[in-house]
Design a protein around this motif. Structure first.
Motif, PDB file in Angstrom:
ATOM      1  N   LYS A  41      -1.714 -12.994  13.088  1.00 33.26           N
ATOM      2  CA  LYS A  41      -3.165 -13.242  13.149  1.00 33.26           C
ATOM      3  C   LYS A  41      -3.805 -12.715  14.431  1.00 33.26           C
ATOM      4  O   LYS A  41      -4.817 -13.228  14.888  1.00 33.26           O
ATOM      5  CB  LYS A  41      -3.486 -14.743  12.974  1.00 33.26           C
ATOM      6  N   LYS A  42      -3.190 -11.683  15.006  1.00 32.22           N
ATOM      7  CA  LYS A  42      -3.755 -11.060  16.204  1.00 32.22           C
ATOM      8  C   LYS A  42      -4.147  -9.604  15.952  1.00 32.22           C
ATOM      9  O   LYS A  42      -4.472  -8.880  16.881  1.00 32.22           O
ATOM     10  CB  LYS A  42      -2.747 -11.106  17.358  1.00 32.22           C
ATOM     11  N   GLY A  43      -4.025  -9.139  14.697  1.00 32.31           N
ATOM     12  CA  GLY A  43      -4.368  -7.759  14.378  1.00 32.31           C
ATOM     13  C   GLY A  43      -3.252  -6.769  14.645  1.00 32.31           C
ATOM     14  O   GLY A  43      -3.461  -5.559  14.572  1.00 32.31           O
ATOM     15  N   ILE A  44      -2.051  -7.253  14.937  1.00 33.38           N
ATOM     16  CA  ILE A  44      -0.928  -6.359  15.249  1.00 33.38           C
ATOM     17  C   ILE A  44      -0.511  -5.558  14.027  1.00 33.38           C
ATOM     18  O   ILE A  44      -0.250  -4.352  14.119  1.00 33.38           O
ATOM     19  CB  ILE A  44       0.249  -7.160  15.845  1.00 33.38           C
ATOM     20  N   ARG A  89      -2.480  -8.540  -0.204  1.00 38.99           N
ATOM     21  CA  ARG A  89      -3.910  -8.589   0.115  1.00 38.99           C
ATOM     22  C   ARG A  89      -4.232  -7.644   1.291  1.00 38.99           C
ATOM     23  O   ARG A  89      -5.246  -6.944   1.286  1.00 38.99           O
ATOM     24  CB  ARG A  89      -4.327 -10.023   0.428  1.00 38.99           C
ATOM     25  N   PHE A  90      -3.354  -7.618   2.288  1.00 35.23           N
ATOM     26  CA  PHE A  90      -3.508  -6.716   3.440  1.00 35.23           C
ATOM     27  C   PHE A  90      -3.507  -5.251   2.979  1.00 35.23           C
ATOM     28  O   PHE A  90      -4.355  -4.460   3.406  1.00 35.23           O
ATOM     29  CB  PHE A  90      -2.366  -6.979   4.429  1.00 35.23           C
ATOM     30  N   TYR A  91      -2.581  -4.905   2.081  1.00 33.30           N
ATOM     31  CA  TYR A  91      -2.514  -3.525   1.592  1.00 33.30           C
ATOM     32  C   TYR A  91      -3.741  -3.164   0.764  1.00 33.30           C
ATOM     33  O   TYR A  91      -4.285  -2.064   0.890  1.00 33.30           O
ATOM     34  CB  TYR A  91      -1.235  -3.303   0.793  1.00 33.30           C
ATOM     35  N   ARG A  92      -4.186  -4.065  -0.071  1.00 31.70           N
ATOM     36  CA  ARG A  92      -5.389  -3.812  -0.877  1.00 31.70           C
ATOM     37  C   ARG A  92      -6.604  -3.588   0.041  1.00 31.70           C
ATOM     38  O   ARG A  92      -7.413  -2.699  -0.204  1.00 31.70           O
ATOM     39  CB  ARG A  92      -5.658  -4.972  -1.829  1.00 31.70           C
ATOM     40  N   TYR A 102       9.293  -0.757   5.978  1.00 33.11           N
ATOM     41  CA  TYR A 102       9.125  -2.125   6.459  1.00 33.11           C
ATOM     42  C   TYR A 102       8.022  -2.180   7.505  1.00 33.11           C
ATOM     43  O   TYR A 102       7.901  -1.285   8.339  1.00 33.11           O
ATOM     44  CB  TYR A 102      10.414  -2.653   7.106  1.00 33.11           C
ATOM     45  N   ILE A 103       7.258  -3.253   7.442  1.00 38.17           N
ATOM     46  CA  ILE A 103       6.315  -3.571   8.505  1.00 38.17           C
ATOM     47  C   ILE A 103       6.405  -5.086   8.693  1.00 38.17           C
ATOM     48  O   ILE A 103       6.384  -5.842   7.722  1.00 38.17           O
ATOM     49  CB  ILE A 103       4.868  -3.104   8.192  1.00 38.17           C
ATOM     50  N   ALA A 104       6.569  -5.504   9.937  1.00 37.18           N
ATOM     51  CA  ALA A 104       6.733  -6.936  10.212  1.00 37.18           C
ATOM     52  C   ALA A 104       6.192  -7.270  11.587  1.00 37.18           C
ATOM     53  O   ALA A 104       6.290  -6.469  12.517  1.00 37.18           O
ATOM     54  CB  ALA A 104       8.212  -7.326  10.132  1.00 37.18           C
ATOM     55  N   VAL A 105       5.656  -8.477  11.682  1.00 40.40           N
ATOM     56  CA  VAL A 105       5.142  -8.996  12.952  1.00 40.40           C
ATOM     57  C   VAL A 105       5.828 -10.333  13.191  1.00 40.40           C
ATOM     58  O   VAL A 105       5.975 -11.141  12.277  1.00 40.40           O
ATOM     59  CB  VAL A 105       3.606  -9.163  12.899  1.00 40.40           C
ATOM     60  N   ASN A 154      -6.580  -2.332   2.831  1.00 49.30           N
ATOM     61  CA  ASN A 154      -6.411  -1.031   3.486  1.00 49.30           C
ATOM     62  C   ASN A 154      -6.354   0.129   2.501  1.00 49.30           C
ATOM     63  O   ASN A 154      -5.801   1.187   2.808  1.00 49.30           O
ATOM     64  CB  ASN A 154      -5.164  -1.064   4.370  1.00 49.30           C
ATOM     65  N   ASN A 155      -6.919  -0.070   1.323  1.00 45.06           N
ATOM     66  CA  ASN A 155      -7.141   0.993   0.327  1.00 45.06           C
ATOM     67  C   ASN A 155      -5.880   1.559  -0.323  1.00 45.06           C
ATOM     68  O   ASN A 155      -5.866   2.719  -0.726  1.00 45.06           O
ATOM     69  CB  ASN A 155      -7.973   2.128   0.940  1.00 45.06           C
ATOM     70  N   PHE A 156      -4.851   0.750  -0.441  1.00 49.54           N
ATOM     71  CA  PHE A 156      -3.688   1.171  -1.219  1.00 49.54           C
ATOM     72  C   PHE A 156      -4.003   0.991  -2.697  1.00 49.54           C
ATOM     73  O   PHE A 156      -4.679   0.037  -3.084  1.00 49.54           O
ATOM     74  CB  PHE A 156      -2.450   0.343  -0.858  1.00 49.54           C
ATOM     75  N   GLU A 157      -3.500   1.892  -3.518  1.00 52.12           N
ATOM     76  CA  GLU A 157      -3.697   1.813  -4.961  1.00 52.12           C
ATOM     77  C   GLU A 157      -2.355   1.599  -5.646  1.00 52.12           C
ATOM     78  O   GLU A 157      -1.328   2.109  -5.194  1.00 52.12           O
ATOM     79  CB  GLU A 157      -4.343   3.095  -5.470  1.00 52.12           C
ATOM     80  N   THR A 158      -2.384   0.882  -6.754  1.00 52.49           N
ATOM     81  CA  THR A 158      -1.160   0.644  -7.526  1.00 52.49           C
ATOM     82  C   THR A 158      -0.769   1.929  -8.243  1.00 52.49           C
ATOM     83  O   THR A 158      -1.564   2.501  -8.988  1.00 52.49           O
ATOM     84  CB  THR A 158      -1.367  -0.493  -8.545  1.00 52.49           C
ATOM     85  N   ILE A 159       0.447   2.365  -8.015  1.00 53.60           N
ATOM     86  CA  ILE A 159       0.997   3.545  -8.666  1.00 53.60           C
ATOM     87  C   ILE A 159       1.850   3.130  -9.860  1.00 53.60           C
ATOM     88  O   ILE A 159       1.833   3.747 -10.906  1.00 53.60           O
ATOM     89  CB  ILE A 159       1.865   4.366  -7.675  1.00 53.60           C
TER      90      ILE A 159
END
Length: 191
Positions: A129-132, A164-167, A120-123, A169-174
């Motif tokens: 929208k602050k880069g956290i 979109r955030f994960y893409r 999990y990752i959550a803000v 950051n260079n995540f690839e679909t497994i």
């Protein structure tokens, strides 16, 4: 400022989780989430969490595990009757959840050979929208690298804006999970 979180932070983590994350675990009361995180964070050999603090208040967190196959089973075993009761109450409040659970029980399980997962990752909504989120992801990856781990995975619903955030950051679909129960991606990233 990013810091390691402990079970003492479980209430703040649970609040952010409940208010900001989609998914089945979010249907439970904050008390269940708090207990879940207390258990997970009491076992540092399996799990860890990092939090972003501003003015001594938790604004976001990232929770990861080295044993993704064990985290939910560990919690259910430790609080079986409480979890069962809360699940029953949730079914009464929302009968559609029973269908979801039955589908999950009878569906084909996906397979991943990677035990390391960003769970999990959550803000907090007031801190978006602050880069956290980016800072939390970077800190998570740094912690994995510090422990000589060079690959990890995560799951994300196909309609989740975080995809979109994960893409980015260079995540690839497994693996693409498209069945009558869920539409998710299993994403992986090399460090």
């Amino acid at each position: 400022m990013i810091e390691f979180l402990s079970k003492n932070d479980a209430a703040a983590i649970a609040r952010i989780h409940k208010e900001n994350l989609p998914g089945i675990l979010s249907i439970y009361p904050v008390s269940v989430l708090k207990e879940f995180y207390e258990l997970q964070l009491s076992n540092a050999s399996k799990n860890f969490a990092l939090g972003f603090f501003e003015n001594r208040k938790l604004q976001g967190f990232v929770f990861g595990t080295y044993r993704v196959d064990e985290i939910f089973n560990d919690y259910i075993k430790s609080a079986f009757y409480y979890f069962l009761f809360q699940t029953f109450v949730s079914f009464l409040k929302n009968p559609k959840l029973l269908v979801y659970y039955l589908k999950a029980f009878f569906s084909k399980k996906r397979s991943s050979f990677c035990p390391v997962q960003l769970v999990y990752i959550a803000v907090d909504q007031n801190s978006k929208k602050k880069g956290i989120g980016q800072q939390l992801l970077d800190a998570f990856e740094n912690e994995l690298s510090r422990n000589n781990i060079n690959y990890f995975e995560l799951e994300v619903e196909q309609n989740n804006p975080a995809l979109r955030f994960y893409r980015k950051n260079n995540f690839e679909t497994i693996l693409e999970i498209n069945n009558w129960m869920e539409e998710k991606f299993l994403l992986g990233k090399e460090l």
